[in-house]
Design an enzyme around this catalytic site. Structure first.
Site, PDB file in Angstrom:
ATOM      1  N   ASN A  13     -38.900  -9.549  -9.760  1.00  0.00           N
ATOM      2  CA  ASN A  13     -38.595  -8.208  -9.261  1.00  0.00           C
ATOM      3  C   ASN A  13     -38.766  -7.222 -10.418  1.00  0.00           C
ATOM      4  O   ASN A  13     -37.917  -7.118 -11.294  1.00  0.00           O
ATOM      5  CB  ASN A  13     -37.163  -8.158  -8.720  1.00  0.00           C
ATOM      6  CG  ASN A  13     -36.783  -6.765  -8.227  1.00  0.00           C
ATOM      7  OD1 ASN A  13     -37.644  -5.910  -8.012  1.00  0.00           O
ATOM      8  ND2 ASN A  13     -35.498  -6.528  -8.051  1.00  0.00           N
ATOM      9  N   LYS A  15     -38.764  -4.040 -10.313  1.00  0.00           N
ATOM     10  CA  LYS A  15     -38.015  -2.794 -10.125  1.00  0.00           C
ATOM     11  C   LYS A  15     -38.936  -1.592 -10.399  1.00  0.00           C
ATOM     12  O   LYS A  15     -40.077  -1.590  -9.954  1.00  0.00           O
ATOM     13  CB  LYS A  15     -36.753  -2.804 -10.980  1.00  0.00           C
ATOM     14  CG  LYS A  15     -35.887  -4.058 -10.710  1.00  0.00           C
ATOM     15  CD  LYS A  15     -34.562  -4.041 -11.376  1.00  0.00           C
ATOM     16  CE  LYS A  15     -33.803  -5.317 -11.042  1.00  0.00           C
ATOM     17  NZ  LYS A  15     -32.433  -5.308 -11.582  1.00  0.00           N
ATOM     18  N   HIS A  99     -30.672  -5.406  -1.854  1.00  0.00           N
ATOM     19  CA  HIS A  99     -30.408  -5.523  -3.283  1.00  0.00           C
ATOM     20  C   HIS A  99     -29.259  -4.593  -3.655  1.00  0.00           C
ATOM     21  O   HIS A  99     -29.127  -3.487  -3.124  1.00  0.00           O
ATOM     22  CB  HIS A  99     -31.667  -5.173  -4.078  1.00  0.00           C
ATOM     23  CG  HIS A  99     -31.581  -5.533  -5.527  1.00  0.00           C
ATOM     24  ND1 HIS A  99     -30.871  -4.788  -6.449  1.00  0.00           N
ATOM     25  CD2 HIS A  99     -32.103  -6.582  -6.226  1.00  0.00           C
ATOM     26  CE1 HIS A  99     -30.963  -5.349  -7.632  1.00  0.00           C
ATOM     27  NE2 HIS A  99     -31.708  -6.438  -7.525  1.00  0.00           N
ATOM     28  N   GLU A 101     -28.691  -2.696  -6.068  1.00  0.00           N
ATOM     29  CA  GLU A 101     -29.073  -1.356  -6.527  1.00  0.00           C
ATOM     30  C   GLU A 101     -29.365  -0.431  -5.351  1.00  0.00           C
ATOM     31  O   GLU A 101     -29.105   0.773  -5.411  1.00  0.00           O
ATOM     32  CB  GLU A 101     -30.273  -1.459  -7.469  1.00  0.00           C
ATOM     33  CG  GLU A 101     -29.902  -2.109  -8.801  1.00  0.00           C
ATOM     34  CD  GLU A 101     -31.078  -2.638  -9.593  1.00  0.00           C
ATOM     35  OE1 GLU A 101     -30.841  -3.255 -10.634  1.00  0.00           O
ATOM     36  OE2 GLU A 101     -32.241  -2.448  -9.160  1.00  0.00           O
ATOM     37  N   GLU A 171     -26.958 -12.667  -5.911  1.00  0.00           N
ATOM     38  CA  GLU A 171     -26.974 -11.919  -7.165  1.00  0.00           C
ATOM     39  C   GLU A 171     -25.587 -11.334  -7.436  1.00  0.00           C
ATOM     40  O   GLU A 171     -25.231 -10.294  -6.875  1.00  0.00           O
ATOM     41  CB  GLU A 171     -27.981 -10.772  -7.086  1.00  0.00           C
ATOM     42  CG  GLU A 171     -29.419 -11.200  -6.935  1.00  0.00           C
ATOM     43  CD  GLU A 171     -30.364 -10.029  -7.185  1.00  0.00           C
ATOM     44  OE1 GLU A 171     -31.200 -10.142  -8.074  1.00  0.00           O
ATOM     45  OE2 GLU A 171     -30.229  -9.014  -6.501  1.00  0.00           O
ATOM     46  N   GLY A 177     -28.822  -7.135 -14.871  1.00  0.00           N
ATOM     47  CA  GLY A 177     -29.201  -6.219 -15.929  1.00  0.00           C
ATOM     48  C   GLY A 177     -28.193  -6.089 -17.051  1.00  0.00           C
ATOM     49  O   GLY A 177     -28.329  -5.230 -17.917  1.00  0.00           O
ATOM     50  N   SER A 215     -29.621 -11.844 -14.405  1.00  0.00           N
ATOM     51  CA  SER A 215     -29.951 -12.142 -15.803  1.00  0.00           C
ATOM     52  C   SER A 215     -30.456 -13.569 -15.989  1.00  0.00           C
ATOM     53  O   SER A 215     -30.048 -14.282 -16.903  1.00  0.00           O
ATOM     54  CB  SER A 215     -28.737 -11.873 -16.707  1.00  0.00           C
ATOM     55  OG  SER A 215     -28.412 -10.502 -16.707  1.00  0.00           O
TER      56      SER A 215
END
Length: 255
Positions: A13, A15, A99, A101, A171, A177, A215
């Site tokens: 991914n 991003k 996701h 985010e 996740e 991140g 991560s």
């Protein structure tokens, strides 16, 4: 239904990274590594939306994944939107949905996510559905309840046959991140919880791939790949470096 093992996946991914020339070089490095190899692992890339058509037109055995889709579908007067139907016609057959985010930064509440799921399924896309808890929720002892609730929200808009087009990516939000990673046993424990939920709700349970994201890097990939219920990885930052991403692919290909 005959028993079978879930397919192993490693999905990068990207991003909102990188710039186009760098993206081309990165893509070439990855594809050069996997071309001609008989990997026991499906590799896929989720590039920025601006690059989807370019990479999907390469006609390689490497699925291109959209990072998100619109709540509207088909075509019409919806400036700036990317519909599931348009993606399907552009030979993009997979999409991320849910996701963290998108949930946290862009307002993807339950009703929006469920509409996206219905649009994706209706257009014939495969879904990588993301679930995960915050650090506050984990420390309060609610991690499994949160993930199960997210799975319930997915189940509410799927038919039994729709499950065959779903991949689940766990996740933990606190690990995305941040450089922090769930301990392999903690990740396995949550994946086992997800598998148990699926076994209670669909006959496709043992075919659905469960991916870990948060991560993932070469230093922890082998341990994660060794976990019984972890079938692959959704890789963020480490997928932007070809050698790191290839090391993660090798870890899961050798599981």
């Amino acid at each position: 239904m005959e028993k079978t093992s879930p397919k192993k996946w490693v999905i990068g991914n990207w991003k909102l990274n990188p710039y186009f020339q760098d993206a081309q070089a990165l893509f070439q490095s990855i594809t050069q590594h996997i071309e001609g190899q008989s990997l026991d692992c499906q590799v896929a890339i989720a590039p920025p939306t601006a690059y989807l058509a370019f990479f999907s037109a390469q006609n390689l055995p490497l699925p291109i994944v959209a990072q998100d889709i619109s709540i509207v579908n088909g075509t019409g007067a919806y400036t700036g939107e990317i519909s599931a139907d348009l993606l399907k016609h552009a030979n993009v057959n997979y999409t991320l949905i849910g996701h963290s985010e998108r949930r946290e930064l862009f307002g993807d509440h339950v009703e929006r996510l469920q509409q996206k799921i219905k649009n994706a399924i209706g257009s014939g896309l495969h879904i990588i559905y993301c679930v995960g808890e915050s650090l506050e929720q984990r420390e309060a002892g609610h991690a499994k309840d949160i993930v199960i609730q997210q799975l319930q929200e997915l189940k509410a808009v799927l038919s039994e046959d729709d499950w065959q087009n779903v991949i689940i990516a766990y996740e933990p939000i606190w690990a995305i991140g941040t450089g922090k990673t769930a301990l392999p046993q903690d990740a396995q424990d949550m994946h086992a919880t997800i598998r148990s939920y699926l076994q209670d709700h669909t006959t496709w349970a043992n075919r659905i791939s469960l991916l870990y994201g948060g991560s993932v890097k070469p230093e922890n990939a082998v341990e994660l790949a060794a976990c019984t219920d972890i079938d692959g990885a959704l890789v963020g930052g480490a997928s932007l470096d070809a050698s790191s991403f290839i090391s993660i692919i090798q870890a899961f290909a050798q599981k």
